[in-house]
Design a protein around this motif. Sequence first.
Motif, PDB file in Angstrom:
ATOM      1  N   ASP B 367       0.847  -1.193   0.000  1.00 47.95           N
ATOM      2  CA  ASP B 367       0.000   0.000   0.000  1.00 47.95           C
ATOM      3  C   ASP B 367       0.884   1.246   0.000  1.00 47.95           C
ATOM      4  O   ASP B 367       1.509   1.574   1.000  1.00 47.95           O
ATOM      5  N   PRO B 370      -0.528   4.191   2.687  1.00 48.24           N
ATOM      6  CA  PRO B 370      -1.085   3.536   3.874  1.00 48.24           C
ATOM      7  C   PRO B 370      -1.777   4.536   4.791  1.00 48.24           C
ATOM      8  O   PRO B 370      -1.292   5.649   4.977  1.00 48.24           O
ATOM      9  N   PRO B 372      -3.002   4.192   8.495  1.00 47.93           N
ATOM     10  CA  PRO B 372      -3.155   3.319   9.660  1.00 47.93           C
ATOM     11  C   PRO B 372      -4.397   3.632  10.488  1.00 47.93           C
ATOM     12  O   PRO B 372      -4.777   2.832  11.337  1.00 47.93           O
ATOM     13  N   ASN B 378      -6.893  -1.383   5.279  1.00 48.06           N
ATOM     14  CA  ASN B 378      -6.167  -2.626   5.533  1.00 48.06           C
ATOM     15  C   ASN B 378      -6.153  -2.869   7.032  1.00 48.06           C
ATOM     16  O   ASN B 378      -5.517  -2.131   7.781  1.00 48.06           O
ATOM     17  N   TRP B 380      -4.744  -5.102   8.805  1.00 47.48           N
ATOM     18  CA  TRP B 380      -3.451  -5.493   9.388  1.00 47.48           C
ATOM     19  C   TRP B 380      -2.593  -4.267   9.680  1.00 47.48           C
ATOM     20  O   TRP B 380      -1.901  -4.208  10.692  1.00 47.48           O
ATOM     21  N   ILE B 381      -2.633  -3.317   8.772  1.00 46.55           N
ATOM     22  CA  ILE B 381      -1.871  -2.086   8.985  1.00 46.55           C
ATOM     23  C   ILE B 381      -2.459  -1.332  10.169  1.00 46.55           C
ATOM     24  O   ILE B 381      -1.740  -0.863  11.061  1.00 46.55           O
ATOM     25  N   ALA B 384      -1.536  -3.366  13.340  1.00 47.42           N
ATOM     26  CA  ALA B 384      -0.117  -3.240  13.705  1.00 47.42           C
ATOM     27  C   ALA B 384       0.147  -1.868  14.318  1.00 47.42           C
ATOM     28  O   ALA B 384       0.866  -1.733  15.314  1.00 47.42           O
ATOM     29  N   PHE B 385      -0.460  -0.866  13.735  1.00 49.07           N
ATOM     30  CA  PHE B 385      -0.276   0.507  14.207  1.00 49.07           C
ATOM     31  C   PHE B 385      -0.760   0.653  15.648  1.00 49.07           C
ATOM     32  O   PHE B 385      -0.038   1.182  16.506  1.00 49.07           O
ATOM     33  N   PHE B 387      -1.394  -1.820  17.801  1.00 50.64           N
ATOM     34  CA  PHE B 387      -0.658  -2.721  18.690  1.00 50.64           C
ATOM     35  C   PHE B 387       0.643  -2.065  19.143  1.00 50.64           C
ATOM     36  O   PHE B 387       0.973  -2.044  20.338  1.00 50.64           O
ATOM     37  N   MET B 388       1.376  -1.508  18.183  1.00 52.23           N
ATOM     38  CA  MET B 388       2.676  -0.926  18.519  1.00 52.23           C
ATOM     39  C   MET B 388       2.520   0.344  19.357  1.00 52.23           C
ATOM     40  O   MET B 388       3.331   0.618  20.234  1.00 52.23           O
TER      41      MET B 388
END
Lengths: 322, 443
Positions: B367, B370, B372, B378, B380-381, B384-385, B387-388
């Motif tokens: 992507d 992107p 987030p 997306n 997953w993006i 992940a964003f 989560f981190m």
Amino acid sequence: MSDKATQEKASVLHGPQNAESGFEIMGPGFEPLGAVPLDSAQRGRGPYIWRFNLFHRVIHAFAIISFYVLILTGIPLRFACAPFAGPLMQFWGGVERAGLIHRWMAGFMVAYTVVHIGWIAAKFFKAENKRRWLWGSDTMVPHPQDAKDFVAQWKWYFGIGPKPAFGRYGYLEKMDYFGEVWGFILIGGTGFMLWFPEFFSRWLPGWTMNVATIFHGYEAMIAAAFLFTIHFFNVHLRPDKFPLDAVMYTGRGTMDYMVEEHPKMAGELQSTSQKPVSRTFKIDHPAPPPTRRSTVIATVLGFLLWGIGIATIIMILWALLC
Amino acid sequence: MSPEGGSAVASGARGAAARYAMPGRLLDPKSFVLILIALLMVLDAGESAAQRQGNRDADCAVCHGELELLRQNVRTLSRARDLLVLPAHIRDSAHDGMRCAECHTGYASYPHPQAAATATCGSCHDDAQHDWTRGQHSHETVSGETAATCASCHGVHEMAPVAQLAEGAPMRQLNARCVACHQADALPPNDPHTDQVGCWTCHKPHDVHRADDPAAAIGPLQQARTCGACHDTAAVNWRRDVHGATTLRAFAEHPDALTLPVIREAPVCTACHGGHGMLASEAPEFLNASVSMCQSCHEDATRTFFGSYHGKATALGSRVSAGCHHCHGSHGVFPQDDERSMVHQANLVETCQQCHEHARPAFVTYDSHPDPFNPERNIWIFGAFWFMNTLLVGVMAVFGTHTLLWWVRLYIDKRRGILHGPHHHQHHGGHHHPSDPSGEAEQ
């Protein structure tokens, strides 16, 4: 400060063999520490005890070099919108050059990590006392006592328990170490994905590179934030250690320092302090005091490194505004 | 004698000369001698005849070739210099070979009449005159005078022939005359057009208009033609793509389109490339600058682009990173669902392969924009964003508190006089820290 306290300090100062490295310093929120050594590992009474061997220290120096260069080449890209990003990239000679240095440093990091793992493996297989290696008070392996110590530390904060007694490596050291292991795996893995996206997209969809970018950048930010605040405080900036602890440079600390920081290890060392002084690292052996030259180098490097570290934290906070 | 009479004599003489010069009509010796005699008689008539008729350059040069003489008859030296015309001035100029009286028609007699007429340039150059009367230079006045006349730009006697103006020193000199008035509009050195074309190449030579005038050659509707005169491929491609088609449709649908703000911002040539001071597409700064140009309309796409590696590296001055046009094309931009689009699903692999040689279909699911914050783009993006972020905040919260409380604890101990530290402990021996074997026993 009362005259009595001054006299106490003076007796401390002139007692051990390190009086010449004293400076007037100040603890944050505390009154002047007086003329005590800047290096907290040189404070108190001797003899000096070996803590880190040359291999530990060199690997740690490699970790410092690679980490600082990686963070300072990566941070302007991570926060490309920040006002410092352009000048910092110029410092490295442009985005492409910074990227090249970043990749070389990543390669360097992988190389010394492989050597380090090999060294640990060799050390383990050669160790006469594998039980001590795994479960002794000087092990690096995490065990339930660390969790207990962690809880005890919080209890101590609130005055409902004694300060936990750490061995050669307490939960703080283990946390730093395994934090780096976790960071190495996550940042390294995603870093290689981003380095060779075409290769990795043989098995992975392209959007995993987006996810890798997030993991890479954030984990690096966590690592920087942790090292430059938590690790720095625990190791150097705590009022009772301020302004720095050079044990990782000189490899040795006074008996008083060991008693304070690693009481369990010091307990074991009470008997070994009678052993002959070893000029090179020898576990459970006393060490000669560090030379003035190495103390000065350690102090200058220490200040330089935590200066850069604090500057990096300021940069991150600054960047969060944009 | 009237000026008209002098003029008639002049044109008669020119006609005769032309006849004698015609090839194939050789002079016989008798005629030649007769003409020679006649010519000598005319010359012999000398100065007085010349003064009467005033139709030969030599006659003009008697006064206008001598600065000293002029100085004695006019008030100032600068006026005398203005009136001085030397043969060198006219030689190699556009009017080399023409005689003074052909333009300065009213000056045959001396002293010159007060209200002598000068032939207008338009009497020969009527096309240019026509265009000029339509343009801004003829309409506007500066300090009471016409903004720019023929002489303002072309100069007087030494004006260069049009054929020479296309390049080199004459072109630069004429540009300098434009800049003399339009100082703020001088092309900066890094503009690819600087010293390569004349101002009039884009702004037209005589029919000059303000940029916001509908008739201007650099107006939104005319740009494709004006710029396309040199950049024809770009112009042809632009007409078909989403930028060109949208613009041309808007003009077709709104006859008064130029008054609409949306049209003033239409994606015509200058909307992306800029006007004066534009960068060459080969210039290192072009990559970054072009993105800012796209940003002025495509704000959201640019924001997400700057969140990607391509965007960040571009923003920091990378010369090999991808900008908008690398993936979307420059003069062939189409919406993503159009098959002609470089970012259409069917063309993506090829587009990415421009830089990523070994890109495969899986690769192009990357992507490039992107977001987030958008789970629908997306998950997953997005995941992940967050989560981190949670991990970052969590780690710093737990260990930040750990650190802060440690400091507080040490501060309290200090106040109680039981601060830890080797330089204190021997004097407070026996307090709770387990330096004794009892620490061992805890294990």
